[in-house]
Scaffold this motif. Structure first.
Motif, PDB file in Angstrom:
ATOM      1  N   ARG A 100       0.840  -1.201   0.000  1.00 48.40           N
ATOM      2  CA  ARG A 100       0.000   0.000   0.000  1.00 48.40           C
ATOM      3  C   ARG A 100       0.872   1.247   0.000  1.00 48.40           C
ATOM      4  NH1 ARG A 100      -4.990  -1.861   0.542  1.00 48.40           N
ATOM      5  NH2 ARG A 100      -5.001  -4.000   1.293  1.00 48.40           N
ATOM      6  N   CYS A 101       0.633   2.111  -0.985  1.00 50.73           N
ATOM      7  CA  CYS A 101       1.461   3.300  -1.144  1.00 50.73           C
ATOM      8  C   CYS A 101       0.779   4.231  -2.140  1.00 50.73           C
ATOM      9  CB  CYS A 101       2.826   2.847  -1.691  1.00 50.73           C
ATOM     10  SG  CYS A 101       3.988   4.161  -1.990  1.00 50.73           S
ATOM     11  N   TYR A 156      -4.475   3.410  -3.446  1.00 50.78           N
ATOM     12  CA  TYR A 156      -3.125   3.261  -2.885  1.00 50.78           C
ATOM     13  C   TYR A 156      -2.482   1.902  -3.174  1.00 50.78           C
ATOM     14  CZ  TYR A 156      -4.904   7.232  -0.170  1.00 50.78           C
ATOM     15  OH  TYR A 156      -5.474   8.411   0.211  1.00 50.78           O
ATOM     16  N   VAL A 157      -2.964   1.179  -4.193  1.00 52.48           N
ATOM     17  CA  VAL A 157      -2.340  -0.119  -4.521  1.00 52.48           C
ATOM     18  C   VAL A 157      -2.180  -0.268  -6.048  1.00 52.48           C
ATOM     19  CG1 VAL A 157      -2.958  -1.438  -2.458  1.00 52.48           C
ATOM     20  CG2 VAL A 157      -4.642  -1.202  -4.257  1.00 52.48           C
ATOM     21  N   THR A 198      -5.207  -8.342   3.922  1.00 57.27           N
ATOM     22  CA  THR A 198      -6.098  -7.216   4.232  1.00 57.27           C
ATOM     23  C   THR A 198      -5.944  -6.735   5.673  1.00 57.27           C
ATOM     24  OG1 THR A 198      -7.833  -8.818   4.754  1.00 57.27           O
ATOM     25  CG2 THR A 198      -7.887  -7.867   2.542  1.00 57.27           C
ATOM     26  N   LEU A 201      -5.903  -2.994   6.035  1.00 56.92           N
ATOM     27  CA  LEU A 201      -7.233  -2.435   5.748  1.00 56.92           C
ATOM     28  C   LEU A 201      -8.159  -2.615   6.932  1.00 56.92           C
ATOM     29  CD1 LEU A 201      -8.565  -3.485   2.214  1.00 56.92           C
ATOM     30  CD2 LEU A 201      -8.071  -1.201   3.085  1.00 56.92           C
TER      31      LEU A 201
END
Ligand code: NAD
Length: 255
Positions: A100-101, A156-157, A198, A201
């Protein structure tokens, strides 16, 4: 067992499942072993928990430790399997990573790390197994694990989204070339499952609530939720299915 139930049996079949030590790969390994397959699970780390769970149901499981970011893993896997099995019948390309970024901060290294495992390895491991099947003319089953982000953009992915969109594309491309060899190439697109993938998340209360409120089934998926689709796509029951990716998503895409 009657003839209809036999359609779903994997007795006498050998399966390779990548990423078998945790999450969906563990679930798929249990499902295929429970349906009768001899399962070889590939992972970077030991698959002790998967082995224990499969032992409890009287199934067969052998672990193969390999790093799937390096294509040399392909020979390692096939050599290990050939020591105790005469051929591979089923390949499940499940291993995958997510980073994730924000798009503006993604590095070349992170992009390559995600796409090498999620896409490049899926293609080349499939190629290696299919070469054997084309030679022995006995066919086989490939199941690629995609994602909702094969259909949607995500947030973000971006590398992950690119890699999973490619998985759905590869599934169709390989089906077009190999269906006539009696090779079924299909995919499963899981929705939102409660696994390591996840964890970040689910730790974010706002995102977690957002996601949950959009899932018609009203809950995160569990590895048990992919058992049925995995057995179906690995078995004779799906003999005339080629190039399709089934969503197992609690209704997410129907929204
Ligand atoms: P997970 O993180 O528990 O599993 C990932 C697996 O991939 C692990 O077994 C890990 O050992 C393996 N792996 C990663 N890098 C590897 C490497 N270099 N070499 C060998 N093995 C490696 O998460 P999961 O949710 O079980 O993910 C399984 C698959 O399902 C992934 O392809 C993931 O993208 C996909 N998926 C998951 C979800 C979800 O909500 N959990 C949704 C859609 C798709």
């Amino acid at each position: 067992m009657n003839d209809i139930m036999k359609l779903f049996s994997l007795e006498g079949k050998t399966a390779i499942v990548t990423g078998a030590n945790t999450g969906l790969g563990q679930g798929i390994s249990i499902a295929l072993a429970g349906a009768g397959a001899k399962v070889f699970g590939v992972a970077r780390r030991s698959c002790t928990e998967t082995l224990e769970k499969i032992k409890q149901i009287g199934g067969s499981f052998t672990e193969i430790i390999a790093d799937l970011s390096d294509v040399s893993a392909i020979d390692t896997i096939l050599n290990e399997v050939s020591k105790t099995a005469s051929r591979v019948d089923i390949l499940v390309n499940n291993a995958g990573i997510i980073k994730r970024c924000r798009a503006e901060n993604v590095t070349y290294e992170d992009w390559d790390m995600v796409t090498d495992i999620n896409t490049r390895m899926v293609f080349f491991l499939s190629q290696a197994v299919a070469k054997q099947w084309i030679t022995d003319e006995k066919g086989g089953k490939i199941i690629n694990i995609a994602s909702m982000l094969g259909y949607q953009g995500g947030v973000y992915v971006p590398a992950y989204t690119a890699s999973k969109s490619a998985v759905i594309g590869i599934t169709k491309a390989l089906a077009n070339e190999w269906a006539h060899y009696n090779i079924n190439v299909n995919g499963i697109a899981p929705g939102y499952f409660a696994t390591n993938n996840t964890a970040q998340l689910r730790d974010d209360a706002e995102r977690s609530e957002d996601i949950l409120s959009r899932i018609p089934a009203g809950r995160w998926g569990t590895p048990e939720d992919v058992y049925g689709a995995a057995i179906f796509l690995a078995s004779d029951a799906s003999a005339y299915m080629h190039g399709f990716t089934i969503a197992v998503d609690g209704g997410w895409l129907a929204r």
